[in-house]
Structure formats: C-alpha cells, structure tokens
Design a protein around this motif. Structure first.
Motif, PDB file in Angstrom:
ATOM      1  N   LEU A 248     -10.061   1.403   5.259  1.00 59.82           N
ATOM      2  CA  LEU A 248     -10.268   1.866   6.628  1.00 59.82           C
ATOM      3  C   LEU A 248     -10.600   0.602   7.638  1.00 59.82           C
ATOM      4  O   LEU A 248      -9.829   0.487   8.640  1.00 59.82           O
ATOM      5  CB  LEU A 248     -11.186   3.106   6.727  1.00 59.82           C
ATOM      6  N   ASN A 249     -11.605  -0.062   7.333  1.00 58.55           N
ATOM      7  CA  ASN A 249     -12.240  -1.179   8.089  1.00 58.55           C
ATOM      8  C   ASN A 249     -10.976  -2.166   8.539  1.00 58.55           C
ATOM      9  O   ASN A 249     -11.040  -2.676   9.311  1.00 58.55           O
ATOM     10  CB  ASN A 249     -13.366  -1.660   7.739  1.00 58.55           C
ATOM     11  N   ASP A 250     -10.525  -2.457   7.380  1.00 56.75           N
ATOM     12  CA  ASP A 250      -9.326  -3.532   7.471  1.00 56.75           C
ATOM     13  C   ASP A 250      -8.055  -3.159   8.207  1.00 56.75           C
ATOM     14  O   ASP A 250      -7.351  -3.999   8.410  1.00 56.75           O
ATOM     15  CB  ASP A 250      -8.971  -4.009   6.242  1.00 56.75           C
ATOM     16  N   HIS A 251      -7.825  -1.954   8.423  1.00 60.85           N
ATOM     17  CA  HIS A 251      -6.617  -1.573   8.990  1.00 60.85           C
ATOM     18  C   HIS A 251      -6.819  -0.399  10.170  1.00 60.85           C
ATOM     19  O   HIS A 251      -6.089   0.641  10.142  1.00 60.85           O
ATOM     20  CB  HIS A 251      -5.857  -0.849   7.877  1.00 60.85           C
ATOM     21  N   GLN A 252      -7.550  -0.833  11.017  1.00 59.50           N
ATOM     22  CA  GLN A 252      -7.911  -0.025  11.963  1.00 59.50           C
ATOM     23  C   GLN A 252      -6.735   0.415  13.022  1.00 59.50           C
ATOM     24  O   GLN A 252      -6.518   1.723  13.260  1.00 59.50           O
ATOM     25  CB  GLN A 252      -8.938  -0.515  13.059  1.00 59.50           C
ATOM     26  N   TYR A 253      -5.754  -0.628  13.106  1.00 61.21           N
ATOM     27  CA  TYR A 253      -4.578  -0.095  14.145  1.00 61.21           C
ATOM     28  C   TYR A 253      -3.518   0.809  13.236  1.00 61.21           C
ATOM     29  O   TYR A 253      -3.283   1.853  13.987  1.00 61.21           O
ATOM     30  CB  TYR A 253      -3.769  -1.211  14.088  1.00 61.21           C
ATOM     31  N   MET A 254      -3.595   0.858  11.999  1.00 64.71           N
ATOM     32  CA  MET A 254      -2.988   1.693  11.259  1.00 64.71           C
ATOM     33  C   MET A 254      -3.394   3.046  11.092  1.00 64.71           C
ATOM     34  O   MET A 254      -2.618   4.227  11.232  1.00 64.71           O
ATOM     35  CB  MET A 254      -2.386   1.118   9.804  1.00 64.71           C
ATOM     36  N   MET A 255      -4.729   3.164  11.169  1.00 66.76           N
ATOM     37  CA  MET A 255      -5.344   4.322  10.938  1.00 66.76           C
ATOM     38  C   MET A 255      -5.330   4.867  12.345  1.00 66.76           C
ATOM     39  O   MET A 255      -5.185   6.234  12.151  1.00 66.76           O
ATOM     40  CB  MET A 255      -6.901   4.145  10.305  1.00 66.76           C
ATOM     41  N   ASP A 256      -5.687   4.362  13.216  1.00 66.68           N
ATOM     42  CA  ASP A 256      -5.526   5.162  14.739  1.00 66.68           C
ATOM     43  C   ASP A 256      -3.749   5.649  14.759  1.00 66.68           C
ATOM     44  O   ASP A 256      -3.895   6.768  15.319  1.00 66.68           O
ATOM     45  CB  ASP A 256      -5.717   3.957  15.771  1.00 66.68           C
ATOM     46  N   TRP A 257      -3.040   5.099  14.321  1.00 65.31           N
ATOM     47  CA  TRP A 257      -1.705   5.339  14.439  1.00 65.31           C
ATOM     48  C   TRP A 257      -1.505   6.434  13.372  1.00 65.31           C
ATOM     49  O   TRP A 257      -1.029   7.455  14.069  1.00 65.31           O
ATOM     50  CB  TRP A 257      -0.625   4.082  13.551  1.00 65.31           C
ATOM     51  N   ILE A 258      -2.038   6.642  12.353  1.00 63.92           N
ATOM     52  CA  ILE A 258      -1.907   7.778  11.374  1.00 63.92           C
ATOM     53  C   ILE A 258      -2.433   8.916  12.014  1.00 63.92           C
ATOM     54  O   ILE A 258      -2.194  10.095  12.231  1.00 63.92           O
ATOM     55  CB  ILE A 258      -2.564   7.477  10.072  1.00 63.92           C
ATOM     56  N   LEU A 287       1.732  -1.792   9.894  1.00 61.56           N
ATOM     57  CA  LEU A 287       0.646  -2.209   9.097  1.00 61.56           C
ATOM     58  C   LEU A 287      -0.558  -2.789  10.124  1.00 61.56           C
ATOM     59  O   LEU A 287      -1.605  -2.414  10.176  1.00 61.56           O
ATOM     60  CB  LEU A 287       0.683  -3.194   8.242  1.00 61.56           C
ATOM     61  N   THR A 288       0.046  -3.434  11.308  1.00 59.85           N
ATOM     62  CA  THR A 288      -0.883  -3.901  12.437  1.00 59.85           C
ATOM     63  C   THR A 288      -0.044  -3.888  13.712  1.00 59.85           C
ATOM     64  O   THR A 288       0.850  -3.288  13.907  1.00 59.85           O
ATOM     65  CB  THR A 288      -0.910  -5.468  12.013  1.00 59.85           C
ATOM     66  N   GLY A 289      -0.816  -4.309  14.664  1.00 55.36           N
ATOM     67  CA  GLY A 289      -0.141  -4.197  16.109  1.00 55.36           C
ATOM     68  C   GLY A 289       0.955  -5.416  16.354  1.00 55.36           C
ATOM     69  O   GLY A 289       1.420  -5.290  17.533  1.00 55.36           O
ATOM     70  N   GLN A 290       1.025  -6.269  15.298  1.00 56.34           N
ATOM     71  CA  GLN A 290       1.835  -7.346  15.711  1.00 56.34           C
ATOM     72  C   GLN A 290       3.296  -7.061  15.839  1.00 56.34           C
ATOM     73  O   GLN A 290       3.592  -5.845  15.254  1.00 56.34           O
ATOM     74  CB  GLN A 290       2.103  -8.309  14.511  1.00 56.34           C
ATOM     75  N   LYS A 291       3.983  -7.581  16.623  1.00 55.88           N
ATOM     76  CA  LYS A 291       5.552  -7.126  17.016  1.00 55.88           C
ATOM     77  C   LYS A 291       6.347  -6.947  15.745  1.00 55.88           C
ATOM     78  O   LYS A 291       7.073  -5.964  15.366  1.00 55.88           O
ATOM     79  CB  LYS A 291       6.250  -8.302  17.652  1.00 55.88           C
ATOM     80  N   ASP A 292       6.158  -7.845  14.693  1.00 53.47           N
ATOM     81  CA  ASP A 292       6.940  -7.912  13.463  1.00 53.47           C
ATOM     82  C   ASP A 292       6.302  -7.233  12.179  1.00 53.47           C
ATOM     83  O   ASP A 292       6.571  -7.541  10.972  1.00 53.47           O
ATOM     84  CB  ASP A 292       7.665  -9.263  13.124  1.00 53.47           C
ATOM     85  N   ALA A 293       5.203  -6.578  12.738  1.00 59.24           N
ATOM     86  CA  ALA A 293       4.280  -6.142  11.389  1.00 59.24           C
ATOM     87  C   ALA A 293       5.256  -5.102  10.310  1.00 59.24           C
ATOM     88  O   ALA A 293       6.213  -4.496  10.688  1.00 59.24           O
ATOM     89  CB  ALA A 293       3.227  -4.999  12.047  1.00 59.24           C
ATOM     90  N   PRO A 294       5.012  -5.354   9.149  1.00 65.79           N
ATOM     91  CA  PRO A 294       5.848  -4.653   7.998  1.00 65.79           C
ATOM     92  C   PRO A 294       5.258  -3.099   8.340  1.00 65.79           C
ATOM     93  O   PRO A 294       4.086  -2.607   8.743  1.00 65.79           O
ATOM     94  CB  PRO A 294       5.393  -5.181   6.876  1.00 65.79           C
ATOM     95  N   LEU A 295       6.493  -2.369   8.068  1.00 65.52           N
ATOM     96  CA  LEU A 295       6.277  -0.762   7.989  1.00 65.52           C
ATOM     97  C   LEU A 295       5.821  -0.566   6.445  1.00 65.52           C
ATOM     98  O   LEU A 295       6.512  -0.900   5.626  1.00 65.52           O
ATOM     99  CB  LEU A 295       7.748  -0.094   8.348  1.00 65.52           C
ATOM    100  N   VAL A 296       4.732   0.276   6.356  1.00 60.74           N
ATOM    101  CA  VAL A 296       4.241   0.602   5.047  1.00 60.74           C
ATOM    102  C   VAL A 296       4.259   1.965   4.994  1.00 60.74           C
ATOM    103  O   VAL A 296       4.175   2.730   5.690  1.00 60.74           O
ATOM    104  CB  VAL A 296       3.044  -0.072   4.656  1.00 60.74           C
ATOM    105  N   ASN A 297       4.308   2.522   3.631  1.00 58.98           N
ATOM    106  CA  ASN A 297       4.034   3.817   3.312  1.00 58.98           C
ATOM    107  C   ASN A 297       2.638   4.018   2.892  1.00 58.98           C
ATOM    108  O   ASN A 297       2.008   3.381   1.964  1.00 58.98           O
ATOM    109  CB  ASN A 297       5.003   4.276   2.045  1.00 58.98           C
ATOM    110  N   TYR A 298       1.603   5.109   3.492  1.00 57.84           N
ATOM    111  CA  TYR A 298       0.475   5.187   3.127  1.00 57.84           C
ATOM    112  C   TYR A 298       0.164   6.288   2.401  1.00 57.84           C
ATOM    113  O   TYR A 298       0.683   7.401   2.898  1.00 57.84           O
ATOM    114  CB  TYR A 298      -0.235   5.391   4.676  1.00 57.84           C
ATOM    115  N   VAL A 299      -0.722   6.313   1.433  1.00 59.79           N
ATOM    116  CA  VAL A 299      -1.223   7.704   0.894  1.00 59.79           C
ATOM    117  C   VAL A 299      -2.676   7.536   0.813  1.00 59.79           C
ATOM    118  O   VAL A 299      -3.262   6.532   0.269  1.00 59.79           O
ATOM    119  CB  VAL A 299      -0.664   7.874  -0.652  1.00 59.79           C
ATOM    120  N   HIS A 300      -3.291   8.476   0.914  1.00 61.78           N
ATOM    121  CA  HIS A 300      -4.676   8.798   0.733  1.00 61.78           C
ATOM    122  C   HIS A 300      -4.998  10.114  -0.245  1.00 61.78           C
ATOM    123  O   HIS A 300      -4.215  10.958  -0.561  1.00 61.78           O
ATOM    124  CB  HIS A 300      -5.510   9.418   2.032  1.00 61.78           C
ATOM    125  N   TYR A 301      -6.053   9.546  -1.282  1.00 62.55           N
ATOM    126  CA  TYR A 301      -6.310  10.472  -2.273  1.00 62.55           C
ATOM    127  C   TYR A 301      -7.640  10.965  -2.461  1.00 62.55           C
ATOM    128  O   TYR A 301      -8.657  10.039  -1.742  1.00 62.55           O
ATOM    129  CB  TYR A 301      -5.900   9.806  -3.684  1.00 62.55           C
TER     130      TYR A 301
END
Ligand SMILES: [Zn+2]
Length: 441
Positions: A248-258, A287-301
């Motif tokens: 969570l702490n490493d990916h705040q931008y992605m988590m906010d998005w989700i 994954l990040t707020g950068q312009k060319d950030a990779p799109l990832v598939n996210y799973v929480h277990y």
C-alpha cells in the motif's frame, strides 16, 4: 510408487546427471600452467560437489584415506575423480574458475526434466510457469573481503562485507519440490562506480533466463522491491509475465485510483476448515501518476477465519488477466513465493547443506562457485525426489531427510560402492542396523 517411463529413467538417474556434469567440466578451459597442476579442474570441482552432495565438508579427506588404504574410494567410483585434491588445492582451482561456466548444467538438467515430462507438471496456468526470484546473502564478514564483495559502512565506521546472489526458482503452489536455475551474482565488478544491487542483478538474471528458455511461458514472481515501473517494463520487454507484491505505502497513487471505485469485482471461496478466501481485483489501473505509467492488474487477497477475523492479507500487481476463473489461482501462485525462502534458502542454510559454512572466501570466484555447487547438489536431490523411485523408497523408509543423509554418509565412509544404486541398495538391505543409528543420533 510414481510411474516412471524408461525414457525418464534413462535421463534422470544419478549416473547420467553426474556424467552430464563431468562432460561440462571436461570442456572448461584450464588456464593454469600445464605440468604444474597435480589435479584436474574436473577432479577439483567434482570433489567439491561430492562434499555438497553428501553434505559433508570433510568428505574428500575421508575418501583420500580410503584411497590410501584400499587404492580406491567412492570419489573415484561414484564421481569419477582420478586424484583427490587436498582442501587448499581444491579451493585454489575453484577460485580461479569463472562461475558462468557452470550455467549450462542448470539448463541441461531443466531440459532433462522437460523431456521426462516433469516440467509440465509445474505449469500453474495454461502455458505459464512461476519463477520466483529473491536475493540471498550467503557470506558475511567484518574482515575477510575481496573485490567482488558488497560492503556496508556502519555509523561506528566499521564495515561489513557480503556475498549475495539473485536466485530464481521454478515452483508450483501444490508442489514441495522446486527447480532451481542458474543464479546471478550480486557482486561488484572492476571499474563500476556504484555497488551492484538486487534490481540490476534481477535484470541480468531475466535476460539470461530468456536466452536459456526462449519458448517457455514464464511468470516472474517477486516481492515489493520489484513492483516498480522500470522493472515491470523490463520483464514485459522480455516476453515474460510478472506477479509482484504491491505494498500500500509504495503505491499510494494506484491505491487512491482503486479506492475511487464504488465496488470492485470479488470472489469468495470457503474451505473445509470454515475459512473464507476473499479475492478483490481490478484490471488495467495505472501503477503511478506518470504519463507513460504501465497499466497493471491488481489483486487483493484476504484470509478470513471462522470467527470472521482477517488473519492474512496481501496484494499483488500482475500482467495476467484477472477474472472470476483466474483470480484465485493467480493469487495462489503469488502466495507460493514463500517457497523460495523456505524450500530453497532455508533448506540450503539449515537442512544440512552448510550454505553459510566457511569453505573459504578466495580471491575471485571461490565463494560463488561453492554456492553453485551447493545449489547443484540441492538440484540433484530435488530431481531424485521428483523422479527416482529408489530414492523415494529410501526417503520413506528412513522417515526424515536428515537421517537418510546421515546414513548415506556413514555408509560411504566405511564401504566402497561401484554405483549410487548400490549405496541405496545397501541402505535398504541394512535396515536392521538403522534402529541402532537412531539411538545414537
Ligand atoms: Zn568477497
């Protein structure tokens, strides 16, 4: 007893594996001054390997004594060693030889397992094989060091020196056994301005892994260190998939998005113990707020016990498509990453392989080559467990792996065997003597 075809047996018995290793050692160029070498490169490496195979650092010493008394020894009969080097001679030869020359043997054994249809059983999704990567430190010292050593300066001005390697291992959620691959040393090279690190070693590892297995569908499994854009792009550019821990702490931008979604797709599976396995997922998030950030598939277990309490949770990002049918299996694949820690490193360190035993540090390659010989011995034993009914019978008969190898070690100290099969036969025929050994153990 597992079914084995004649073909499997032909490829995977001790002798053919040992022969494969001997053949490779014979091809390695020996740069020492001819005439001044008493022991061949083959004999030095094979003696070192035999120590690791029997998990006995003093094996060469005892076999040398047998040789003096009987004019032969198990190093000669089982490992085809012509002259047994002393410890210092063995270390000298091994220190001078570049570790990369051992790479083909790992590929060779993988190919043998593939031809024997053993690799196929490691498939965790159609056409996909999990390869977990992780860094392992196998040497630490405050004083002893070499040019390749990683160093860490402490506040009190003291320095610690390390040797580490990036290990990759094929694994399957339902299998205890793993298939190790040739690791990539995390080590300093001449002229480099910065210290080597796990990420750079992982990139070199991935490049070489693709070259070794160009047609294999590989999913690289790794911890949170790897779930960064450059690493993800690197893996994809080598036609591999990834499955990385996303903290969570490493990916705040992605988590906010989700979290902006009202609801997310969810699958809940109940097991026989009354626990619930809950998978929440979403595909194609940045994954990040950068312009060319990779799109990832996210799973929480989340693992929820019978009282409704969450007892374990984790989340990952992947390139594999998540849906109701795949999400549980993908999370299972991600969760089996612990095996590299437990079944591989822990076994090498604590289950008799003496990984951290000081076989000497050397000036060049000794440390990493000794790690490789240890890993290779572990590989042999994994192959036996996967394919060799005689070994499996011995293992079952003795109950524990520790006792099994203790017995093998006793046997080869006192008897000389023509073949490895004879060692196993002797063990099985001498089961009457085992309770005595158990008493003294
Ligand atoms: Zn060093």
């Amino acid at each position: 007893m597992p079914r084995t075809s004649v073909k499997t047996k032909k490829y995977l018995d001790f002798n053919s594996l040992r022969q494969g290793f001997s053949d490779l050692l014979e091809t390695i160029a020996d740069h020492r001054v001819p005439g001044r070498c008493i022991h061949s490169l083959h004999d030095a490496f094979m003696s070192g390997f035999a120590c690791m195979f029997f998990q006995d650092p003093s094996l060469a010493h005892f076999q040398k004594r047998l040789e003096e008394k009987e004019n032969t020894s198990n190093l000669r009969t089982l490992f085809k060693v012509t002259t047994i080097p002393k410890d210092t001679q063995l270390r000298d030869v091994i220190d001078q030889t570049d570790s990369q020359v051992l790479r083909p043997v790992f590929k060779d054994y993988f190919e043998r397992l593939r031809r024997g249809k053993q690799v196929e059983s490691f498939q965790f999704m159609p056409g996909q094989y999990l390869c977990a990567i992780d860094g392992v430190y196998y040497f630490t010292s405050e004083n002893v060091n070499c040019k390749q050593c990683l160093s860490k300066k402490h506040k009190n001005n003291s320095t610690t020196y390390h040797h580490a390697t990036l290990q990759g291992t094929f694994m399957h959620p339902e299998k205890r056994q793993v298939i190790p691959t040739m690791p990539e040393p995390i080590a300093n090279t001449d002229g480099a301005a910065k210290q080597d690190c796990e990420i750079n070693a992982a990139k070199r590892y991935i490049k070489k892994l693709t070259a070794d297995h160009p047609k294999l569908g590989i999913t690289i499994v790794g911890d949170g260190l790897f779930s960064k854009a450059p690493m993800i792009e690197y893996v994809l550019s080598h036609n591999m998939n990834y499955l990385f821990v996303a903290k969570l702490n490493d990916h705040q931008y992605m988590m906010d998005w989700i979290e902006a979604y009202d609801t997310l797709p969810q699958v809940t599976v109940s097991d026989s113990k009354g626990r619930k396995h809950r998978y929440t997922y979403i595909n194609q998030v940045p994954l990040t707020g950068q312009k060319d950030a990779p799109l990832v598939n996210y799973v929480h277990y989340a693992l929820i016990n019978e009282k409704g309490r969450v007892t374990y949770k984790n989340s990952w990002v992947t390139h594999l498509e998540l849906n109701h049918n795949t999400v549980a299996q993908i999370a299972k694949g991600a969760r089996c990453r612990w095996k590299i820690e437990n079944e591989c490193f822990n076994t090498l360190k604590n289950q008799g392989y003496h990984l951290e035993h000081n076989f000497g540090h050397g000036k060049k390659h000794l440390s990493h080559n000794m790690y490789l010989l240890t890993l290779l011995a572990f590989f042999f034993h994994q192959i036996f467990e996967l394919t060799d009914p005689a070994y499996q019978l011995c293992r079952r008969s003795l109950g524990s792996k520790r006792l099994l190898w203790e017995t093998f070690r006793v046997l080869i100290r006192y008897f000389i065997f023509a073949t490895w099969n004879d060692v196993m036969l002797k063990l099985m025929s001498g089961r009457g003597g085992i309770p005595l050994l158990e008493k003294t153990a």
